[in-house]
Write an enzyme that holds these catalytic residues in place. Structure first.
Site, PDB file in Angstrom:
ATOM      1  N   TYR A  55       0.851  -1.187   0.000  1.00 57.13           N
ATOM      2  CA  TYR A  55       0.000   0.000   0.000  1.00 57.13           C
ATOM      3  C   TYR A  55       0.881   1.229   0.000  1.00 57.13           C
ATOM      4  O   TYR A  55       1.707   1.399   0.878  1.00 57.13           O
ATOM      5  CB  TYR A  55      -0.946  -0.035   1.206  1.00 57.13           C
ATOM      6  CG  TYR A  55      -1.932  -1.152   1.024  1.00 57.13           C
ATOM      7  CD1 TYR A  55      -1.526  -2.467   1.200  1.00 57.13           C
ATOM      8  CD2 TYR A  55      -3.209  -0.916   0.580  1.00 57.13           C
ATOM      9  CE1 TYR A  55      -2.385  -3.514   0.968  1.00 57.13           C
ATOM     10  CE2 TYR A  55      -4.086  -1.963   0.351  1.00 57.13           C
ATOM     11  CZ  TYR A  55      -3.664  -3.263   0.542  1.00 57.13           C
ATOM     12  OH  TYR A  55      -4.522  -4.289   0.297  1.00 57.13           O
TER      13      TYR A  55
ATOM     14  N   LYS B 241       4.329 -15.411   3.534  1.00 54.58           N
ATOM     15  CA  LYS B 241       4.667 -16.167   2.316  1.00 54.58           C
ATOM     16  C   LYS B 241       6.194 -16.315   2.272  1.00 54.58           C
ATOM     17  O   LYS B 241       6.853 -15.973   1.276  1.00 54.58           O
ATOM     18  CB  LYS B 241       4.114 -15.408   1.090  1.00 54.58           C
ATOM     19  CG  LYS B 241       4.191 -16.163  -0.214  1.00 54.58           C
ATOM     20  CD  LYS B 241       3.235 -17.335  -0.301  1.00 54.58           C
ATOM     21  CE  LYS B 241       3.449 -18.107  -1.599  1.00 54.58           C
ATOM     22  NZ  LYS B 241       2.756 -19.413  -1.607  1.00 54.58           N
TER      23      LYS B 241
ATOM     24  N   ASP C  36      -1.475 -18.599   1.289  1.00 59.85           N
ATOM     25  CA  ASP C  36      -2.392 -19.321   0.386  1.00 59.85           C
ATOM     26  C   ASP C  36      -3.081 -20.472   1.124  1.00 59.85           C
ATOM     27  O   ASP C  36      -4.291 -20.684   0.991  1.00 59.85           O
ATOM     28  CB  ASP C  36      -1.668 -19.812  -0.881  1.00 59.85           C
ATOM     29  CG  ASP C  36      -0.265 -20.306  -0.618  1.00 59.85           C
ATOM     30  OD1 ASP C  36       0.192 -20.256   0.544  1.00 59.85           O
ATOM     31  OD2 ASP C  36       0.402 -20.762  -1.575  1.00 59.85           O
TER      32      ASP C  36
ATOM     33  N   ASP D 112      -5.664  -7.661   4.154  1.00 53.35           N
ATOM     34  CA  ASP D 112      -6.778  -7.077   3.419  1.00 53.35           C
ATOM     35  C   ASP D 112      -7.575  -8.178   2.724  1.00 53.35           C
ATOM     36  O   ASP D 112      -8.805  -8.248   2.806  1.00 53.35           O
ATOM     37  CB  ASP D 112      -6.223  -6.079   2.391  1.00 53.35           C
ATOM     38  CG  ASP D 112      -7.300  -5.162   1.843  1.00 53.35           C
ATOM     39  OD1 ASP D 112      -8.433  -5.184   2.363  1.00 53.35           O
ATOM     40  OD2 ASP D 112      -7.005  -4.418   0.886  1.00 53.35           O
TER      41      ASP D 112
ATOM     42  N   ASP E 199     -11.530  -9.931   3.820  1.00 52.05           N
ATOM     43  CA  ASP E 199     -12.713  -9.986   2.953  1.00 52.05           C
ATOM     44  C   ASP E 199     -13.193 -11.437   2.823  1.00 52.05           C
ATOM     45  O   ASP E 199     -14.393 -11.705   2.784  1.00 52.05           O
ATOM     46  CB  ASP E 199     -12.414  -9.423   1.552  1.00 52.05           C
ATOM     47  CG  ASP E 199     -12.633  -7.910   1.487  1.00 52.05           C
ATOM     48  OD1 ASP E 199     -12.386  -7.239   2.510  1.00 52.05           O
ATOM     49  OD2 ASP E 199     -13.031  -7.401   0.426  1.00 52.05           O
TER      50      ASP E 199
HETATM   51 MG    MG Z   1     -10.319  -4.325   1.609  1.00 54.61          MG
END
Ligand code: MG
Ligand code: NAI
Length: 340
Positions: free
Chosen positions: A122, A169, A205, A229, A233
């Site tokens: 970000y 990861k 993953d 993030d 979701d």
């Molecule tokens: Mg989001």
């Protein structure tokens, strides 16, 4: 009296803010609201996406209460939400996901994702190269990793959570993510010894898969910005949709509370938004401001509200619009408050 900087934003933002404000007003909590705009309306009026005045107001407030904001297509756009996260160093993004009624959850999830909020991809610099390629740079610093790991274990300790899982990861990103994982285990030993908090690590993953197949293996998750993030979701999807997910962005001096979802243009203006994520964000704000009885009252009432199918919101196949749901929730809060 606590000063609250309110930024409704656009799309469903103002609708869910109005609902959460109605809940808060009914609770008679000592909050004073000061409302402001950021994003496109701010740009149209002042030529910037967030003004210095708004930034000072946000900085001086005891908490920021944020709805949602549509991302415009302009290339020069920098999200005011990201600017607030960076400027106020809101380094910990706390995202609880818990199932309110098994009838509309895909799995019985009860987790808290603690996401690093200031670094990673970000705000990453992106550079176009000669051969139609783009180079994206990602920063992962030891200091930022350590403070989010400390935050996650401290959160687990204060909230009686028995386990913290590091999601990374490191099999591919063998320097940055490996550092994150090493720092995690360096901290985990202390909490295992003094607080009996267990720990483990999972590749991101695989974590996405386990969240569906073995949700019980997760309690608190600590992870880097992008992974957090995406996984939050996914968690939202598993418990009925994004409308159920609250969040807190916490720094040393400031904090911002917002639902996980965006401005949902597909349902904006239709009285169809589920305000639960915003209302539970309000509960997190009350916790932060030292009013745990009031926040518990909200959480228990939300649970009771969704226990009855007649009160379900439209996103989970119910009939209640944003306004009607809010009314019914307030009635339940009043009944509960009268009993206790
Ligand atoms: Mg989001
Ligand atoms: P979104 O989160 O707005 O919507 C995704 C899906 O979830 C849609 O089908 C929407 O109808 C549904 N949904 C979202 N909130 C809901 C609610 N409260 N009740 C019921 N259903 C709900 O994500 P999307 O569509 O990708 O983005 C829309 C805009 O929002 C974009 O401009 C995006 O950049 C922005 N955005 C802003 C965020 C913020 O302000 N923090 C976060 C994420 C996206």
């Amino acid at each position: 009296m606590h000063r609250i900087c309110v930024i409704p934003g656009d799309g469903v933002g103002p609708e869910v803010i109005a609902s959460a404000r109605a809940v808060l007003d009914n609770l008679d909590v000592p909050l004073r609201y000061e409302e402001t705009v950021v994003g496109t309306p701010s740009f149209e009026k002042y030529g910037v996406y967030i003004t210095k005045e708004t930034l000072s107001l946000a900085t001086e407030s005891d908490a920021i209460f944020f709805g949602a904001l549509t991302t415009p297509k302009r290339r020069d756009y920098v999200s005011p939400l990201l600017l607030l996260r960076w400027n106020l160093e809101l380094y910990a993004n706390v995202r609880p996901s818990f199932c309110l009624n098994p009838a509309f959850c895909l799995v019985p999830l009860d987790i808290v994702i603690v996401r690093e909020n200031t670094e990673g991809l970000y705000g990453a610099a992106e550079r176009e190269l000669e051969n139609n390629a783009v180079l994206t740079e990602r920063i992962v610093s030891e200091a930022a990793c350590q403070r989010i790991i400390d935050f996650a274990f401290d959160y687990a300790k204060k909230n009686n959570r028995g386990k913290v899982t590091c999601v990374h990861k490191a099999n591919v990103l063998r320097t940055s993510d490996e550092m994150f994982k090493k720092l995690f285990y360096g901290t985990a030993v202390n909490y295992a010894f003094y607080n009996k908090i267990r720990s483990d690590d999972v590749l991101v993953d695989a974590a996405a898969m386990y969240m569906c197949r073995e949700p019980g293996r997760f309690d608190v998750i600590v992870t880097l910005n992008l992974y957090g993030d995406i996984l939050s979701d996914e968690a939202g999807g598993l418990i009925g949709g994004l409308g159920f997910c609250p969040s807190a962005n916490i720094g040393k001096k400031n904090a911002l509370f917002e639902p996980v979802h965006g401005s949902a243009p597909d349902i904006a203006g239709k009285d169809a938004a589920n305000p639960t994520g915003m209302i539970l964000s309000a509960a997190m704000m009350l916790d932060y401001l030292g009013m745990p009885e009031k926040s518990s009252l909200i959480r228990e009432s939300v649970r009771k509200c969704f226990a009855n199918k007649n009160n379900w919101t439209k996103d989970v196949g119910g009939e209640c619009g944003t306004g009607e749901f809010t009314k019914r929730l307030i009635k339940i809060i009043d009944e509960k408050a009268a009993i206790s």
